[in-house]
Design a protein around this motif. Sequence first.
Motif, PDB file in Angstrom:
ATOM      1  N   GLN A 157      43.782  70.700 -56.029  1.00  0.00           N
ATOM      2  CA  GLN A 157      42.366  70.366 -55.854  1.00  0.00           C
ATOM      3  C   GLN A 157      41.524  70.960 -56.974  1.00  0.00           C
ATOM      4  OE1 GLN A 157      41.379  68.109 -53.828  1.00  0.00           O
ATOM      5  NE2 GLN A 157      43.415  67.936 -52.890  1.00  0.00           N
ATOM      6  N   THR A 158      41.868  72.160 -57.418  1.00  0.00           N
ATOM      7  CA  THR A 158      41.160  72.760 -58.545  1.00  0.00           C
ATOM      8  C   THR A 158      41.317  71.912 -59.796  1.00  0.00           C
ATOM      9  OG1 THR A 158      41.443  74.998 -57.656  1.00  0.00           O
ATOM     10  CG2 THR A 158      40.997  74.811 -60.022  1.00  0.00           C
ATOM     11  N   ALA A 159      42.554  71.441 -60.054  1.00  0.00           N
ATOM     12  CA  ALA A 159      42.812  70.630 -61.246  1.00  0.00           C
ATOM     13  C   ALA A 159      42.114  69.275 -61.166  1.00  0.00           C
ATOM     14  CB  ALA A 159      44.320  70.440 -61.415  1.00  0.00           C
ATOM     15  N   LEU A 160      42.049  68.694 -59.969  1.00  0.00           N
ATOM     16  CA  LEU A 160      41.488  67.347 -59.812  1.00  0.00           C
ATOM     17  C   LEU A 160      39.969  67.335 -59.809  1.00  0.00           C
ATOM     18  CD1 LEU A 160      43.979  65.955 -57.166  1.00  0.00           C
ATOM     19  CD2 LEU A 160      43.711  65.150 -59.524  1.00  0.00           C
ATOM     20  N   THR A 161      39.345  68.496 -59.727  1.00  0.00           N
ATOM     21  CA  THR A 161      37.881  68.569 -59.756  1.00  0.00           C
ATOM     22  C   THR A 161      37.362  69.329 -60.973  1.00  0.00           C
ATOM     23  OG1 THR A 161      37.969  70.538 -58.327  1.00  0.00           O
ATOM     24  CG2 THR A 161      37.658  68.403 -57.249  1.00  0.00           C
ATOM     25  N   ALA A 162      38.269  69.645 -61.897  1.00  0.00           N
ATOM     26  CA  ALA A 162      37.868  70.403 -63.085  1.00  0.00           C
ATOM     27  C   ALA A 162      37.073  69.528 -64.048  1.00  0.00           C
ATOM     28  CB  ALA A 162      39.108  70.958 -63.784  1.00  0.00           C
ATOM     29  N   ASP A 163      36.305  70.164 -64.886  1.00  0.00           N
ATOM     30  CA  ASP A 163      35.556  69.487 -65.942  1.00  0.00           C
ATOM     31  C   ASP A 163      35.779  70.249 -67.251  1.00  0.00           C
ATOM     32  OD1 ASP A 163      33.864  67.842 -67.354  1.00  0.00           O
ATOM     33  OD2 ASP A 163      32.001  68.757 -66.588  1.00  0.00           O
ATOM     34  N   PRO A 164      36.458  69.636 -68.226  1.00  0.00           N
ATOM     35  CA  PRO A 164      36.915  68.253 -68.264  1.00  0.00           C
ATOM     36  C   PRO A 164      38.147  68.022 -67.393  1.00  0.00           C
ATOM     37  CG  PRO A 164      37.657  69.400 -70.224  1.00  0.00           C
ATOM     38  CD  PRO A 164      36.771  70.359 -69.481  1.00  0.00           C
ATOM     39  N   LEU A 165      38.299  66.773 -66.977  1.00  0.00           N
ATOM     40  CA  LEU A 165      39.407  66.406 -66.109  1.00  0.00           C
ATOM     41  C   LEU A 165      40.703  66.340 -66.911  1.00  0.00           C
ATOM     42  CD1 LEU A 165      40.202  65.475 -63.238  1.00  0.00           C
ATOM     43  CD2 LEU A 165      39.835  63.123 -64.024  1.00  0.00           C
ATOM     44  N   GLY A 166      41.748  66.982 -66.388  1.00  0.00           N
ATOM     45  CA  GLY A 166      43.021  66.990 -67.105  1.00  0.00           C
ATOM     46  C   GLY A 166      44.172  66.386 -66.333  1.00  0.00           C
ATOM     47  N   VAL A 167      43.892  65.821 -65.143  1.00  0.00           N
ATOM     48  CA  VAL A 167      44.947  65.286 -64.285  1.00  0.00           C
ATOM     49  C   VAL A 167      44.489  63.966 -63.669  1.00  0.00           C
ATOM     50  CG1 VAL A 167      46.412  65.688 -62.272  1.00  0.00           C
ATOM     51  CG2 VAL A 167      45.753  67.605 -63.729  1.00  0.00           C
ATOM     52  N   TYR A 168      45.393  62.971 -63.653  1.00  0.00           N
ATOM     53  CA  TYR A 168      45.124  61.705 -62.982  1.00  0.00           C
ATOM     54  C   TYR A 168      46.306  61.398 -62.067  1.00  0.00           C
ATOM     55  CZ  TYR A 168      43.959  56.865 -62.033  1.00  0.00           C
ATOM     56  OH  TYR A 168      43.641  55.698 -61.391  1.00  0.00           O
ATOM     57  N   ILE A 169      46.037  61.051 -60.811  1.00  0.00           N
ATOM     58  CA  ILE A 169      47.079  60.731 -59.835  1.00  0.00           C
ATOM     59  C   ILE A 169      47.194  59.218 -59.705  1.00  0.00           C
ATOM     60  CG2 ILE A 169      47.888  61.036 -57.466  1.00  0.00           C
ATOM     61  CD1 ILE A 169      47.691  63.652 -58.932  1.00  0.00           C
ATOM     62  N   THR A 170      48.391  58.687 -59.860  1.00  0.00           N
ATOM     63  CA  THR A 170      48.574  57.247 -59.679  1.00  0.00           C
ATOM     64  C   THR A 170      48.530  56.888 -58.201  1.00  0.00           C
ATOM     65  OG1 THR A 170      50.994  57.306 -59.407  1.00  0.00           O
ATOM     66  CG2 THR A 170      50.136  57.226 -61.669  1.00  0.00           C
ATOM     67  N   LYS A 171      48.385  55.612 -57.932  1.00  0.00           N
ATOM     68  CA  LYS A 171      48.596  55.112 -56.577  1.00  0.00           C
ATOM     69  C   LYS A 171      50.109  55.115 -56.308  1.00  0.00           C
ATOM     70  CE  LYS A 171      45.488  53.328 -54.532  1.00  0.00           C
ATOM     71  NZ  LYS A 171      44.515  53.873 -53.561  1.00  0.00           N
ATOM     72  N   TYR A 172      50.505  54.647 -55.140  1.00  0.00           N
ATOM     73  CA  TYR A 172      51.931  54.645 -54.796  1.00  0.00           C
ATOM     74  C   TYR A 172      52.716  53.721 -55.722  1.00  0.00           C
ATOM     75  CZ  TYR A 172      51.084  57.400 -50.635  1.00  0.00           C
ATOM     76  OH  TYR A 172      50.748  58.428 -49.792  1.00  0.00           O
ATOM     77  N   ILE A 173      53.931  54.146 -56.038  1.00  0.00           N
ATOM     78  CA  ILE A 173      54.788  53.430 -56.978  1.00  0.00           C
ATOM     79  C   ILE A 173      56.026  52.915 -56.262  1.00  0.00           C
ATOM     80  CG2 ILE A 173      56.134  53.606 -59.100  1.00  0.00           C
ATOM     81  CD1 ILE A 173      54.298  55.841 -59.994  1.00  0.00           C
ATOM     82  N   ASP A 174      56.326  51.639 -56.454  1.00  0.00           N
ATOM     83  CA  ASP A 174      57.547  51.028 -55.932  1.00  0.00           C
ATOM     84  C   ASP A 174      58.551  50.837 -57.064  1.00  0.00           C
ATOM     85  OD1 ASP A 174      56.475  50.757 -53.342  1.00  0.00           O
ATOM     86  OD2 ASP A 174      55.504  48.860 -53.891  1.00  0.00           O
ATOM     87  N   ASN A 175      59.819  50.734 -56.698  1.00  0.00           N
ATOM     88  CA  ASN A 175      60.901  50.412 -57.651  1.00  0.00           C
ATOM     89  C   ASN A 175      60.922  51.350 -58.850  1.00  0.00           C
ATOM     90  OD1 ASN A 175      61.567  48.115 -56.055  1.00  0.00           O
ATOM     91  ND2 ASN A 175      59.964  46.933 -57.091  1.00  0.00           N
ATOM     92  N   PHE A 176      60.678  52.632 -58.600  1.00  0.00           N
ATOM     93  CA  PHE A 176      60.656  53.600 -59.693  1.00  0.00           C
ATOM     94  C   PHE A 176      62.076  53.932 -60.138  1.00  0.00           C
ATOM     95  CE2 PHE A 176      60.805  57.817 -61.490  1.00  0.00           C
ATOM     96  CZ  PHE A 176      59.708  57.844 -62.346  1.00  0.00           C
ATOM     97  N   THR A 177      62.277  53.988 -61.449  1.00  0.00           N
ATOM     98  CA  THR A 177      63.584  54.387 -61.961  1.00  0.00           C
ATOM     99  C   THR A 177      63.463  54.976 -63.361  1.00  0.00           C
ATOM    100  OG1 THR A 177      65.853  53.635 -62.428  1.00  0.00           O
ATOM    101  CG2 THR A 177      64.087  52.114 -62.947  1.00  0.00           C
ATOM    102  N   ILE A 178      64.272  55.998 -63.628  1.00  0.00           N
ATOM    103  CA  ILE A 178      64.489  56.514 -64.977  1.00  0.00           C
ATOM    104  C   ILE A 178      65.990  56.432 -65.226  1.00  0.00           C
ATOM    105  CG2 ILE A 178      64.345  58.493 -66.534  1.00  0.00           C
ATOM    106  CD1 ILE A 178      61.995  59.518 -64.895  1.00  0.00           C
TER     107      ILE A 178
END
Length: 213
Positions: free
Chosen positions: A56-77
């Motif tokens: 929560q600290t990272a997601l409300t920091a200024d400047p913002l340094g973190v972005y969370i994606t929405k849910y991911i399907d069919n993920f593979t590496i």
Amino acid sequence: MSERLYAISDQIAGMPAPPDDPGYDVVPGNVIKMAIVLLSINPFTGATIITSNGWQTALTADPLGVYITKYIDNFTIPASEVIAEGGGDSTTWNGVRRVRALNSVTGTGMISGISHLEYKAMKKFISLSGNFQQGTRLGLIFFHEGTAITALSTGKAIPAYNIVVTDPPLGGKLGASFDVNISFDLPGGWASDIGLFEAAAGFAPSNLENAPA
């Protein structure tokens, strides 16, 4: 059985059991979300990456340094492959191939249910991603089903290159959400220093959301 073998068996039987190790033989669930992290900020440690307060600290920091994606399907590496020269011929000593490196791999997935505003915000954030020649300013942290998190062993994000999301499909209802594909490149050897973290009690990392714009 010889006396010596009996002695060895007794010695083994008397050995203490190995200590508990939460990172031993643990298979996390599928990756279902990612955090895209600005490496110049890279705010996490092994202690903060597992806590709700740290995120929560990272997601409300200024400047913002973190972005969370929405849910991911069919993920593979995929697994890396060996880059080698020769082998089975006269181009290398004794016909043994000369291993040079591991190739880079491309991770892929489909982000589900993203709105147009969320798409624009994510595109703006990942524009900082570079290719191998340019270097990169972004890294990734992976959230699994359940409470597992994959990052570097220090808790920092894993450097990633060429993070790209596709254009959305055209059509449908105005303002409706849509699905887009995401891909990124990881250099050979990217997994040599990764760590698997278990979130603190009561914290579900996959429930994290970006702060309202």
